[in-house]
Design an enzyme around this catalytic site. Structure first.
Site, PDB file in Angstrom:
ATOM      1  N   GLN A  36      -5.560  -1.769   1.104  1.00  0.00           N
ATOM      2  CA  GLN A  36      -5.913  -0.812   1.733  1.00  0.00           C
ATOM      3  C   GLN A  36      -6.227   0.144   2.067  1.00  0.00           C
ATOM      4  OE1 GLN A  36      -2.367  -2.541   4.580  1.00  0.00           O
ATOM      5  NE2 GLN A  36      -1.408  -2.827   2.850  1.00  0.00           N
ATOM      6  N   CYS A  62      -5.151 -18.916   3.829  1.00  0.00           N
ATOM      7  CA  CYS A  62      -5.076 -17.638   3.315  1.00  0.00           C
ATOM      8  C   CYS A  62      -6.253 -16.537   4.772  1.00  0.00           C
ATOM      9  CB  CYS A  62      -5.786 -16.966   2.368  1.00  0.00           C
ATOM     10  SG  CYS A  62      -5.683 -15.621   1.495  1.00  0.00           S
ATOM     11  N   HIS A  93      -5.987  -7.999  -2.960  1.00  0.00           N
ATOM     12  CA  HIS A  93      -6.899  -7.096  -1.642  1.00  0.00           C
ATOM     13  C   HIS A  93      -6.178  -5.598  -2.123  1.00  0.00           C
ATOM     14  CE1 HIS A  93      -2.797  -8.279   0.445  1.00  0.00           C
ATOM     15  NE2 HIS A  93      -2.939  -7.235   0.352  1.00  0.00           N
ATOM     16  N   HIS A 138      -3.844 -13.001  -1.632  1.00  0.00           N
ATOM     17  CA  HIS A 138      -4.562 -12.422  -2.123  1.00  0.00           C
ATOM     18  C   HIS A 138      -4.853 -11.512  -2.545  1.00  0.00           C
ATOM     19  CE1 HIS A 138      -9.196 -14.470  -1.130  1.00  0.00           C
ATOM     20  NE2 HIS A 138      -9.174 -13.068  -1.746  1.00  0.00           N
ATOM     21  N   ASN A 169      -1.109  -2.362  -2.814  1.00  0.00           N
ATOM     22  CA  ASN A 169       0.217  -2.800  -3.439  1.00  0.00           C
ATOM     23  C   ASN A 169       0.205  -4.382  -4.105  1.00  0.00           C
ATOM     24  OD1 ASN A 169       1.286  -0.726  -1.429  1.00  0.00           O
ATOM     25  ND2 ASN A 169       1.674  -2.460   0.073  1.00  0.00           N
ATOM     26  N   HIS A 186      -8.737 -16.754  -5.088  1.00  0.00           N
ATOM     27  CA  HIS A 186      -7.402 -16.270  -3.726  1.00  0.00           C
ATOM     28  C   HIS A 186      -6.302 -15.779  -5.233  1.00  0.00           C
ATOM     29  CE1 HIS A 186      -4.091 -17.359  -1.220  1.00  0.00           C
ATOM     30  NE2 HIS A 186      -3.369 -18.099  -1.956  1.00  0.00           N
ATOM     31  N   CYS A 246      -9.772 -15.242   2.452  1.00  0.00           N
ATOM     32  CA  CYS A 246     -10.695 -16.042   1.647  1.00  0.00           C
ATOM     33  C   CYS A 246     -11.461 -16.479   2.583  1.00  0.00           C
ATOM     34  CB  CYS A 246     -10.267 -17.480   1.228  1.00  0.00           C
ATOM     35  SG  CYS A 246      -9.026 -17.950  -0.036  1.00  0.00           S
TER      36      CYS A 246
END
Length: 386
Positions: A191, A74, A189, A187, A176, A136, A77
C-alpha cells in the site's frame, strides 16, 4: 524506465498499470462493474488527540472492506468472467489503484494548523494499493529481479505524483505480509499512504535527523553517519552493495529487524538513479529471501519505506531507507506488543542485534525451494536466537 498506463475504474478511481521493461503494453479493458460514482464528500474524519499530539483517522466505512476472500473472489487477480476484480485487464505485471476503502481521502487539502482538544477535520490524503503480480499466491521475495525493479519504478512514480498533491506532508509505501501481521488479502500486494500530516514516528525521526544535521553544519546526515559506523563495525552488517547497505540496527526494537539504507543522501524513491534502483531490486530480494529461509514457514513482516517529509525544514536532513521488521522470535513464537511496548513505547528485545545479524548472514539468500538445505552453522545460530 517503466512506462505507466493510466485509466479509470467504474467509480472514477485511478488505476495505473506498470509493465516490465521499457515498453508499455495496451491496457484497454474497461471496468464494467455497477459501482456508484465515488464522492469526495465521503472522506473520513481526522481527530486530534490533545494528550499525545497525534492525529487519529476515524474511518468507520472500512468495517465493510473485503476480508480474506477465497482465491476465486480475489479483488487483485486479473478480472475474469466469474470474478470482476479491481483490475479489469486479463493480464498485467504491476498495478496501482486508489483504495476502495481508504483510511485517508480521496479528498486532499490542509488540516487545521493549530489543533487543540476537540479539533477535527476531514481525513485528507490518499491511499493506494500496489499489486506486485497477477499471481494470487507467492510473495515479493519470490518475484524476479525485473519485476522487483518494476515495483520500485511504480513506487517512485507514485511518490512523485502523490507528493505534488495539495496538503500532502508525507508519502509512505509499505507492505504488511502474513496473517500474523493483520493482512486482509492474501494476494501479494502493498500500500501507499499519502498523509496530510507528518505521522508520529516519522516526526520523531525527522526531529533527530534535523538536530544532527544542524549540529553538523549541514555537512552530514544522521542516517549517513549511522551507515558509516555500521559499515566500519561490520558485526551487524547483513549485506553490502555499491549503493546500499543492509544491517541489523544497533538498537533493534524487534526480534527480526533489518534496515536497508542508500550510501548516497536521497530523500525518497523518486530521487534514486537507475543504477541505485537496479541494485535496490537485487538487495531487497536478498534480504526478503534470507528472512523467509530462516524457518520452514513464511516469515510475517512489515516493510516500511521511510521517505523524507515534504516539509521544507525537515526534508534536507531526512534520508530514504527501509525498515523491515518481523515479530517472529522463533519458528513457533511471535513477539506480541503488549504492556511495555504498546502502552509505553518502551521496547524490549529478546535477542541481540549482533546474534540476529550473524544468523541472517549465514542464511541462504536464494529463492526458497523444497531442496533448500540450511548450512549447519546457520542452524546452530538460529537455535540460539530462539
Amino acid at each position: 524506465m517503466t512506462i505507466p498506463t493510466s485509466t479509470r475504474l467504474a467509480d472514477g478511481r485511478e488505476l495505473i498499470y506498470f509493465d516490465d521493461g521499457a515498453t508499455a503494453r495496451s491496457h484497454t479493458a474497461v471496468d464494467t462493474r455497477p459501482l456508484d460514482a465515488r464522492s469526495e464528500a465521503n472522506t473520513g474524519e481526522l481527530r486530534f488527540d490533545a494528550l499525545t499530539g497525534d492525529w487519529v483517522a476515524i474511518a468507520a466505512h472500512r468495517q465493510t472492506r473485503t476480508y480474506l476472500p477465497p482465491a476465486d473472489q480475489c479483488p487483485l487477480c486479473p478480472s475474469t468472467g466469474a470474478n470482476l476484480s479491481e483490475i479489469p485487464d486479463s493480464t498485467y505485471d504491476v498495478a496501482v489503484f486508489e483504495n476502495r476503502f481508504p483510511s485517508l481521502g480521496p479528498a486532499v487539502g490542509l488540516i487545521p494548523d493549530k489543533p487543540a482538544w476537540g479539533t477535527k477535520g476531514r481525513a485528507f490524503g490518499r491511499c493506494e494499493v500496489v499489486a506486485f503480480t497477477p499471481e494470487h499466491t507467492g510473495s515479493f521475495g519470490g518475484l524476479s529481479t525485473e519485476r522487483a525493479r518494476t515495483v520500485i519504478d511504480a513506487w517512485a512514480h507514485r511518490t512523485e505524483a502523490l507528493s505534488a498533491l495539495p496538503g500532502i506532508k508525507q508519502v509512505f509505501p509499505f507492505e504488511n505480509r502474513g496473517q500474523d501481521i493483520g493482512v486482509t488479502l492474501h494476494h501479494p500486494h502493498g500500500q501507499i499512504y499519502a498523509y496530510s500530516y507528518v505521522p508520529p514516528r516519522s516526526a520523531v525521526m525527522a526531529a533527530a535527523a534535523l538536530s544532527h544535521f544542524q549540529a553538523a553544519g549541514g555537512r552530514e546526515t544522521l542516517l549517513g553517519s549511522i551507515v558509516a559506523k555500521e559499515s566500519e563495525s561490520g558485526e551487524r552488517m547483513v549485506a553490502q552493495g555499491e549503493h546500499f547497505s543492509a544491517y541489523v540496527p544497533f538498537a533493534a526494537h524487534m526480534p527480526l529487524e533489518i534496515h536497508l539504507t542508500p550510501h548516497r543522501h536521497v530523500p525518497d524513491f523518486a530521487a534514486l538513479n537507475n543504477a541505485e534502483r537496479d541494485e535496490l531490486a537485487v538487495m531487497y530480494l536478498d534480504i526478503l529471501r534470507r528472512l523467509d529461509n530462516l524457518y520452514e514457514t513464511p516469515t510475517p513482516y512489515i516493510a516500511a519505506w521511510h521517505q523524507a517529509p515534504l516539509d521544507a525544514l525537515l526534508r534536507p536532513a531526512g534520508r530514504f531507507h527501509l525498515e523491515l521488521t518481523s515479530p517472529r522470535r522463533a519458528a513457533d513464537k511471535l513477539k506480541f506488543l503488549a504492556g511495555s511496548e504498546a502502552a509505553m513505547g518502551a521496547f524490549i528485545n529478546d535477542t541481540t542485534p549482533e546474534q540476529t545479524a550473524a544468523v541472517l548472514r549465514a542464511t541462504s539468500a536464494g529463492p526458497k525451494t523444497a531442496a533448500d538445505v540450511k548450512p549447519a552453522a546457520a542452524a546452530d545460530q538460529k537455535a540460539n536466537i530462539s
